[in-house]
Design a protein around this motif. Structure first.
Motif, PDB file in Angstrom:
ATOM      1  N   CYS A  95       0.811  -1.223   0.000  1.00  0.00           N
ATOM      2  CA  CYS A  95       0.000   0.000   0.000  1.00  0.00           C
ATOM      3  C   CYS A  95       0.843   1.272   0.000  1.00  0.00           C
ATOM      4  N   LEU A  96       2.166   1.154  -0.164  1.00  0.00           N
ATOM      5  CA  LEU A  96       2.995   2.359  -0.255  1.00  0.00           C
ATOM      6  C   LEU A  96       2.677   3.080  -1.562  1.00  0.00           C
ATOM      7  N   GLY A 123      11.512   1.412  11.040  1.00  0.00           N
ATOM      8  CA  GLY A 123      10.271   1.887  11.649  1.00  0.00           C
ATOM      9  C   GLY A 123      10.123   3.391  11.544  1.00  0.00           C
ATOM     10  N   TRP A 124      11.220   4.119  11.757  1.00  0.00           N
ATOM     11  CA  TRP A 124      11.210   5.585  11.664  1.00  0.00           C
ATOM     12  C   TRP A 124      10.866   6.030  10.243  1.00  0.00           C
ATOM     13  N   ILE A 125      11.480   5.364   9.247  1.00  0.00           N
ATOM     14  CA  ILE A 125      11.220   5.707   7.843  1.00  0.00           C
ATOM     15  C   ILE A 125       9.748   5.499   7.512  1.00  0.00           C
ATOM     16  N   TYR A 126       9.200   4.369   7.908  1.00  0.00           N
ATOM     17  CA  TYR A 126       7.791   4.085   7.609  1.00  0.00           C
ATOM     18  C   TYR A 126       6.852   5.013   8.384  1.00  0.00           C
ATOM     19  N   ASP A 127       7.212   5.358   9.605  1.00  0.00           N
ATOM     20  CA  ASP A 127       6.409   6.298  10.378  1.00  0.00           C
ATOM     21  C   ASP A 127       6.385   7.662   9.692  1.00  0.00           C
ATOM     22  N   LYS A 128       7.541   8.123   9.232  1.00  0.00           N
ATOM     23  CA  LYS A 128       7.632   9.413   8.537  1.00  0.00           C
ATOM     24  C   LYS A 128       6.859   9.390   7.222  1.00  0.00           C
ATOM     25  N   ALA A 129       6.983   8.299   6.484  1.00  0.00           N
ATOM     26  CA  ALA A 129       6.403   8.216   5.148  1.00  0.00           C
ATOM     27  C   ALA A 129       4.888   8.070   5.156  1.00  0.00           C
ATOM     28  N   CYS A 130       4.370   7.223   6.069  1.00  0.00           N
ATOM     29  CA  CYS A 130       2.933   6.938   5.986  1.00  0.00           C
ATOM     30  C   CYS A 130       2.290   6.621   7.333  1.00  0.00           C
ATOM     31  N   GLY A 131       3.016   6.835   8.429  1.00  0.00           N
ATOM     32  CA  GLY A 131       2.451   6.581   9.749  1.00  0.00           C
ATOM     33  C   GLY A 131       2.274   5.106  10.074  1.00  0.00           C
ATOM     34  N   TYR A 132       2.962   4.239   9.345  1.00  0.00           N
ATOM     35  CA  TYR A 132       2.803   2.800   9.537  1.00  0.00           C
ATOM     36  C   TYR A 132       3.634   2.318  10.720  1.00  0.00           C
ATOM     37  N   LYS A 133       3.045   1.451  11.545  1.00  0.00           N
ATOM     38  CA  LYS A 133       3.736   0.828  12.677  1.00  0.00           C
ATOM     39  C   LYS A 133       3.765  -0.672  12.441  1.00  0.00           C
TER      40      LYS A 133
END
Length: 184
Positions: free
Chosen positions: A72-73, A129-139
């Motif tokens: 879903c990115l 985790g930081w990259i995904y949080d920044k990009a789309c809020g994914y945990k």
């Protein structure tokens, strides 16, 4: 090979780090390291420093790996990854975060790592985790980026298979078999 921005390479199965993490987690730890794809040619990796490495060369050196893609990115998410991830390149590896992660696992909370919120103190999986949080809020696996470990990423892909694509695997069948045996 078709590696895309944001793909995650799980690696270092049976490493000392993975075995060490097994001592403090309830579920079996299979993967002890991860890398993030910049594109088909380059990966970002946290070892002693956060660095950019050649994808083909690095993957050839790995005995076992599994490449995952969150399906879903969006294009915008990938652009954010390309803008944000390089900001931490050259930073030293955050060894203290490993110890905080251990305390989080012992007590089954995300409190200890949340006390170390500095973005520039990263280990491989907190960087992902930081990259995904920044990009789309994914945990991954519902875990805050500060406490994310490589197995949280794989656990998320197993819990939500409709969200993930396994792009490629090398030697990880044995790892998966052990995980299923330990859970069963």
């Amino acid at each position: 090979m078709d590696i895309q921005t944001g793909d995650i390479v799980l690696a270092s199965k049976d490493s000392i780090m993975a075995k060490f993490m097994c001592l403090f987690q309830k579920d079996p730890v299979v993967w002890g390291h991860c890398l993030i794809a910049k594109d088909n040619d380059k990966l970002w990796e946290a070892k002693w420093l956060l660095i950019e490495v050649d994808a083909k060369t690095r993957l050839e050196k790995l005995k076992d790996y599994k490449i995952l893609r969150l399906n879903c990115l969006t294009y915008e998410n990938k652009q954010t990854i390309l803008q944000e991830a390089p900001k931490l390149l050259g930073r030293h590896y955050g060894f203290q975060r490993i110890f905080l992660q251990i305390f989080d696992h012992i007590f089954n909370i995300n409190w200890f790592t949340s006390q170390e919120e500095r973005e520039y103190v990263q280990v491989c999986s907190s960087y992902a985790g930081w990259i995904y949080d920044k990009a789309c809020g994914y945990k991954f696996n519902g875990v805050d980026w500060e406490s994310c470990d490589p197995d949280d990423i794989e656990d998320d892909s197993l819990l939500y298979p409709e969200r993930w694509i396994v792009v490629e695997e090398k030697g990880s069948e044995r790892a998966m078999g052990r995980r299923l045996l330990k859970r069963g």
